[in-house]
Design a protein around this motif. Structure first.
Motif, short mmCIF file in Angstrom:
data_model
loop_
_atom_site.label_atom_id
_atom_site.label_comp_id
_atom_site.label_asym_id
_atom_site.label_seq_id
_atom_site.Cartn_x
_atom_site.Cartn_y
_atom_site.Cartn_z
N GLY A 89 3.08 5.72 3.42
CA GLY A 89 2.85 6.95 4.34
C GLY A 89 1.43 7.53 4.12
O GLY A 89 0.89 7.25 3.10
N THR A 90 1.07 8.25 5.18
CA THR A 90 -0.39 8.77 5.00
C THR A 90 -0.21 10.46 4.47
O THR A 90 -1.25 10.90 4.21
N GLU A 91 1.06 10.99 4.28
CA GLU A 91 0.99 12.33 3.90
C GLU A 91 0.69 12.79 2.47
O GLU A 91 0.70 11.55 1.60
N ARG A 92 0.67 13.86 1.95
CA ARG A 92 0.36 14.06 0.72
C ARG A 92 1.46 14.32 -0.13
O ARG A 92 1.57 13.97 -1.51
N GLN B 23 0.72 -1.36 -0.13
CA GLN B 23 0.24 0.00 0.01
C GLN B 23 0.88 1.14 -0.05
O GLN B 23 1.82 1.31 0.81
N HIS B 24 0.47 2.25 -0.77
CA HIS B 24 1.31 3.31 -1.04
C HIS B 24 0.60 4.58 -1.62
O HIS B 24 -0.53 4.44 -1.96
N ASN B 25 1.19 5.69 -1.45
CA ASN B 25 0.54 6.90 -2.32
C ASN B 25 1.49 7.43 -3.01
O ASN B 25 2.78 6.79 -3.26
#
Length: 67
Positions: free
Chosen positions: A22-25, A9-11
């Motif tokens: 992570g959960t940052e933008r 899972q990634h952004n």
């Protein structure tokens, strides 16, 4: 047959598009500040455009009253 590779899972960074976990933008503080600068630049451009349009509207209204 080859096995399917599981991608964790990634952004993706909103500035550079780099994938990170992570959960940052943004992937880094540098990208966050860069994006903030770009947003401020676009805001200034919109304010200038709005000002120019208002001046054109005022001129058109005054010119319509004179005629």
């Amino acid at each position: 047959m080859s096995e399917k590779v599981q991608i964790p899972q990634h952004n993706h960074c909103r500035t550079c598009g780099k994938a990170f976990i992570g959960t940052e933008r943004y992937c880094s503080d540098e990208c966050a500040s860069k994006n903030k600068g770009e947003i401020n630049k676009k805001k200034k451009e919109l304010y200038v455009l709005f000002g120019v349009l208002m001046v054109i509207m005022i001129i058109a209204i005054v010119a319509g009253m004179v005629i």
